[in-house]
Write a protein that holds these residues in place. Structure first.
Motif, PDB file in Angstrom:
ATOM      1  N   GLU A  63       0.829  -1.216   0.000  1.00  0.00           N
ATOM      2  CA  GLU A  63       0.000   0.000   0.000  1.00  0.00           C
ATOM      3  C   GLU A  63       0.859   1.260   0.000  1.00  0.00           C
ATOM      4  OE1 GLU A  63      -3.137   0.010   2.831  1.00  0.00           O
ATOM      5  OE2 GLU A  63      -3.911  -1.951   2.200  1.00  0.00           O
ATOM      6  N   ILE A  85      -6.350   0.785  -6.911  1.00  0.00           N
ATOM      7  CA  ILE A  85      -7.357  -0.015  -6.208  1.00  0.00           C
ATOM      8  C   ILE A  85      -6.883  -1.464  -6.216  1.00  0.00           C
ATOM      9  CG2 ILE A  85      -9.766  -0.743  -6.226  1.00  0.00           C
ATOM     10  CD1 ILE A  85      -9.661   2.007  -8.296  1.00  0.00           C
ATOM     11  N   ASP A  88      -9.194  -7.395  -2.499  1.00  0.00           N
ATOM     12  CA  ASP A  88      -9.159  -8.077  -1.206  1.00  0.00           C
ATOM     13  C   ASP A  88      -9.911  -9.395  -1.384  1.00  0.00           C
ATOM     14  OD1 ASP A  88      -9.479  -9.052   1.329  1.00  0.00           O
ATOM     15  OD2 ASP A  88     -10.026  -7.130   2.244  1.00  0.00           O
ATOM     16  N   ASN A  91     -12.165 -10.945   1.516  1.00  0.00           N
ATOM     17  CA  ASN A  91     -13.484 -10.349   1.767  1.00  0.00           C
ATOM     18  C   ASN A  91     -14.280 -10.100   0.489  1.00  0.00           C
ATOM     19  OD1 ASN A  91     -13.260  -9.985   4.723  1.00  0.00           O
ATOM     20  ND2 ASN A  91     -11.549  -8.674   4.150  1.00  0.00           N
ATOM     21  N   ARG A  95     -10.480  -2.443  -2.762  1.00  0.00           N
ATOM     22  CA  ARG A  95     -10.181  -1.429  -1.767  1.00  0.00           C
ATOM     23  C   ARG A  95      -9.363  -0.306  -2.420  1.00  0.00           C
ATOM     24  NH1 ARG A  95     -10.405  -2.340   3.600  1.00  0.00           N
ATOM     25  NH2 ARG A  95     -10.435  -4.602   3.243  1.00  0.00           N
ATOM     26  N   VAL A  97      -6.764   2.046  -2.196  1.00  0.00           N
ATOM     27  CA  VAL A  97      -5.663   2.175  -1.230  1.00  0.00           C
ATOM     28  C   VAL A  97      -4.877   3.473  -1.404  1.00  0.00           C
ATOM     29  CG1 VAL A  97      -5.417  -0.320  -0.960  1.00  0.00           C
ATOM     30  CG2 VAL A  97      -4.072   0.864  -2.711  1.00  0.00           C
ATOM     31  N   ILE A 112      -9.366   8.677   0.664  1.00  0.00           N
ATOM     32  CA  ILE A 112      -9.005   7.264   0.774  1.00  0.00           C
ATOM     33  C   ILE A 112      -7.946   7.139   1.858  1.00  0.00           C
ATOM     34  CG2 ILE A 112      -7.990   5.309  -0.419  1.00  0.00           C
ATOM     35  CD1 ILE A 112      -9.100   6.588  -3.005  1.00  0.00           C
ATOM     36  N   ASP A 114      -6.445   4.444   4.655  1.00  0.00           N
ATOM     37  CA  ASP A 114      -6.415   3.068   5.139  1.00  0.00           C
ATOM     38  C   ASP A 114      -7.419   2.183   4.418  1.00  0.00           C
ATOM     39  OD1 ASP A 114      -4.483   3.845   6.986  1.00  0.00           O
ATOM     40  OD2 ASP A 114      -6.010   4.464   8.436  1.00  0.00           O
ATOM     41  N   GLY A 115      -7.632   2.454   3.136  1.00  0.00           N
ATOM     42  CA  GLY A 115      -8.522   1.616   2.336  1.00  0.00           C
ATOM     43  C   GLY A 115      -9.963   1.609   2.788  1.00  0.00           C
ATOM     44  N   LYS A 116     -10.451   2.767   3.294  1.00  0.00           N
ATOM     45  CA  LYS A 116     -11.819   2.822   3.809  1.00  0.00           C
ATOM     46  C   LYS A 116     -12.857   2.777   2.692  1.00  0.00           C
ATOM     47  CE  LYS A 116     -10.703   5.240   8.093  1.00  0.00           C
ATOM     48  NZ  LYS A 116     -10.835   6.502   8.853  1.00  0.00           N
ATOM     49  N   ILE A 118     -14.431   1.060  -0.063  1.00  0.00           N
ATOM     50  CA  ILE A 118     -14.436  -0.316  -0.561  1.00  0.00           C
ATOM     51  C   ILE A 118     -15.701  -0.565  -1.378  1.00  0.00           C
ATOM     52  CG2 ILE A 118     -13.013  -1.235   1.311  1.00  0.00           C
ATOM     53  CD1 ILE A 118     -15.563  -2.141   2.687  1.00  0.00           C
ATOM     54  N   SER A 120     -17.828  -3.969  -3.336  1.00  0.00           N
ATOM     55  CA  SER A 120     -17.910  -5.421  -3.484  1.00  0.00           C
ATOM     56  C   SER A 120     -17.593  -5.844  -4.915  1.00  0.00           C
ATOM     57  CB  SER A 120     -19.317  -5.896  -3.107  1.00  0.00           C
ATOM     58  OG  SER A 120     -19.462  -7.266  -3.422  1.00  0.00           O
TER      59      SER A 120
END
Length: 469
Positions: A63, A85, A88, A91, A95, A97, A112, A114-116, A118, A120
Motif C-alpha cells: 500500500e 485499487i 481483497d 473479503n 479497496r 488504497v 481514501i 487506510d482503504g476505507k 471499498i 464489493s
C-alpha cells in the motif's frame, strides 16, 4: 504569340513547382515535429520509470508502494487525478488504497485513508470491478462509473467538473495473468487526443506499477510468513527441550537397571534372555544419544549453549576416546591408532564439547568402515592452532554428498550403504557448532573409494596466554 503563350505556361509551371515544394517542406516539418514530440514523450517516460524503480527498490509495503507510485505518476504527467485499487480476495471486495492529489476540503467522501473506500466484487456495474473480472482496459467519461454504488450520479458529476476530468482510463494490474487490482488515471482531455506514443507510455507505466506492487506484496507476505515461522520454530524448540528432558530421565533409569541385570546377574540369565536384554540396553543407549542430540540442537539454536573453556590436553582426550570405543572396535575387528607430533597438545576449549566432537567423528568412522577397517586420530600444531584429523578407510563420500555435510538431518545415502544402526543426521551439525563456538574450524576431505578425513582445529592454550600478555 506562341512565345507569349509559352511564357505564360512556363510561369504557371514554375508557380506549381513552388507550391509543391512548399507542401513537401510543410510535410517534412510536420514529421520532424511529431518525431521530436514522440522523442520527448519517450524521454519523459524513461525518467518517470526510473523514479518508479527507485520507489520499487526502497519500499517493501504494497500500500505504501501504491501511494508513492500514484503520487509520482500523477505529478509527473500533470494529471487531474489518479487512483490505485487493490483486490481483497478474503473479503471479496476491492479497496481504494491510494489517490493523488489528496481531496480538497468538502470532498472528504472521496478521501481514501487506510482503504476505507471499498466496493464489493459483485457490483458488476462498476467499471473497476469489470476491468478486474474481465482483465481488460476500460474507459469512461463519467467518474460515477468508478464509484457506483457508493456515490450518486449528481455528486460524481459535480466532483468530475470540479477536477476538470474529461476521461478516466482503468488499467488492470496483473502478474502471471492474475489481476490483483487496477490503476485509474483521470485525463483532462478525451482519449482520442492522445498520441500513439502517449498511449504506449501509459501502458508501459502500468506494467511497471503492476510489477512494483506485486513485488512489494510478495515481500510483505514473506515477512509475515517469516514471523509466523519464527514463532512456530520457537514453539518447536520449547517442545523438543521439554520432551527431551522428560524422556531422558526414564531412559537413563532403564539403561541403568538393564546394565545391572546384565553385569550382576548374568549367571542367572539364559542365553536368549541375555541377548534380548543386550538389545534393550543398546536400543536404550541409542535413544538416550538421540535425546541428547535433540537437546544440543535446541540449545544451539536458541543460543543457550554454555561453554566452559579451560586448559586440557588434546592427546590425553584422544586416548580416552580410544579406550571408550574399544568394545565397538573389537566387535568389528577394527583398529584405532592415535598419533601426535607433540607429547602434549594443550588447548583452550570446553573439554566435554570437544569430547562429543571426537565421539561423533570416531563413531561415524567405526559405523561406516568395513570389518578389519583402520581408523586413526592424528594431532599436530599448525599456526598457533591444534589440528586433529580423524581418518578411516571406509567407502568415502561422493562429490554430490560433500555439500550436505554438517547440515541438520543430512543423510549421505548415495555415499554410504544403508546400515541397520541408523543415525539422526545431527552429529556433524552439532560438531560444527561446538568447534566454531570454541574458535576453531571443521571440514572434510574425501572421495568415493578413498580415505575419508574429518579435520578440526582448536585454539592453543599458549596462544591465548600470549594474547592476554
Amino acid at each position: 504569340m506562341p512565345n507569349t503563350a509559352l511564357g505564360i505556361f512556363n510561369k504557371q509551371h514554375l508557380e506549381g513547382q513552388g507550391l509543391a515544394l512548399d507542401d513537401e517542406l510543410a510535410k517534412v516539418n510536420k514529421e520532424i515535429y511529431e518525431r521530436n514530440v514522440e522523442l520527448a514523450i519517450k524521454n519523459r517516460t524513461l525518467q518517470l520509470i526510473r523514479q518508479m524503480y527507485e520507489i520499487m527498490n526502497s519500499t517493501y509495503d504494497a500500500e505504501e508502494t501504491a501511494r508513492k507510485l500514484i503520487a509520482t505518476i500523477v505529478s509527473e504527467l500533470k494529471l487531474p487525478k489518479g487512483y490505485i485499487i487493490l483486490v481483497d480476495k478474503k473479503n471479496n471486495l476491492i479497496r481504494f488504497v491510494s489517490e493523488f492529489p489528496a481531496p480538497a476540503a468538502g470532498d472528504e467522501i472521496f478521501a481514501i485513508e487506510d482503504g476505507k473506500l471499498i466496493i464489493s466484487l459483485s457490483e458488476s456495474d462498476n467499471f473497476c470491478v469489470e476491468a478486474i473480472l474481465q482483465n481488460r482496459r476500460r474507459m469512461t467519461n463519467s467518474l460515477y462509473d468508478l464509484f457506483v454504488p457508493m456515490l450518486s450520479e449528481i455528486r460524481a458529476a459535480n466532483y468530475q467538473k470540479k477536477l476538470g476530468v474529461e476521461t478516466s482510463i482503468i488499467y488492470p494490474l496483473a502478474f502471471s495473468s492474475e489481476v490483483f487490482g487496477v490503476m485509474v488515471l483521470a485525463l483532462d482531455k478525451h482519449l482520442g487526443f492522445l498520441s500513439s506514443a502517449e498511449k504506449d507510455a501509459l501502458k508501459e507505466i502500468t506494467n511497471v506499477v503492476a510489477v512494483a506492487i506485486e513485488r512489494a506484496q510478495i515481500y510483505s507476505d514473506l515477512q509475515s510468513a517469516n514471523i509466523r515461522l519464527e514463532a512456530l520454530d520457537q514453539l518447536k524448540d520449547e517442545f523438543i527441550s521439554i520432551a527431551s528432558h522428560e524422556l531422558r530421565t526414564p531412559m537413563t533409569a532403564i539403561k541403568s537397571y538393564v546394565w545391572m541385570v546384565l553385569n550382576r546377574h548374568a549367571d542367572t540369565l539364559t542365553p536368549k534372555t541375555h541377548e534380548y536384554l543386550d538389545r534393550v540396553y543398546k536400543s536404550t543407549e541409542r535413544l538416550i544419544n538421540l535425546v541428547n542430540e535433540m537437546l544440543n540442537v535446541s540449545r544451539i539454536e536458541s543460543g543457550r549453549v554454555m561453554l566452559k573453556p579451560a586448559e586440557f590436553d588434546l592427546v590425553e582426550l584422544a586416548q580416552d576416546i580410544k579406550r571408550e570405543v574399544q568394545a565397538k572396535l573389537v566387535e568389528k575387528n577394527q583398529t584405532l591408532t592415535v598419533e601426535n607430533t607433540q607429547p602434549k597438545i594443550p588447548v583452550y576449549a570446553d573439554r566435554e564439547k570437544v569430547q562429543q566432537v571426537f565421539e561423533n567423528l570416531v563413531g561415524n568412522s567405526i559405523k561406516y568402515s568395513p570389518v578389519d577397517g583402520r581408523i586413526s586420530i592424528e594431532m599436530t600444531i599448525e599456526k598457533s592452532m591444534a589440528k586433529a584429523t580423524v581418518a578411516d578407510n571406509g567407502k568415502g563420500i561422493s562429490p554430490e554428498d560433500m555439500p550436505k555435510l554438517f547440515k541438520k538431518f543430512s543423510r549421505l545415502e548415495s555415499s554410504m550403504a544403508a546400515l541397520p544402526e541408523g543415525g539422526t543426521g545431527l552429529g556433524l551439525y552439532i560438531s560444527r557448532q561446538f568447534v566454531e563456538l570454541s574458535g576453531g574450524k571443521i571440514w572434510a576431505e574425501s572421495e568415493l573409494g578413498q580415505v575419508t578425513r574429518f579435520i578440526f582445529t582448536l585454539p592453543l592454550y599458549q596462544s591465548l596466554e600470549a594474547k592476554a600478555v
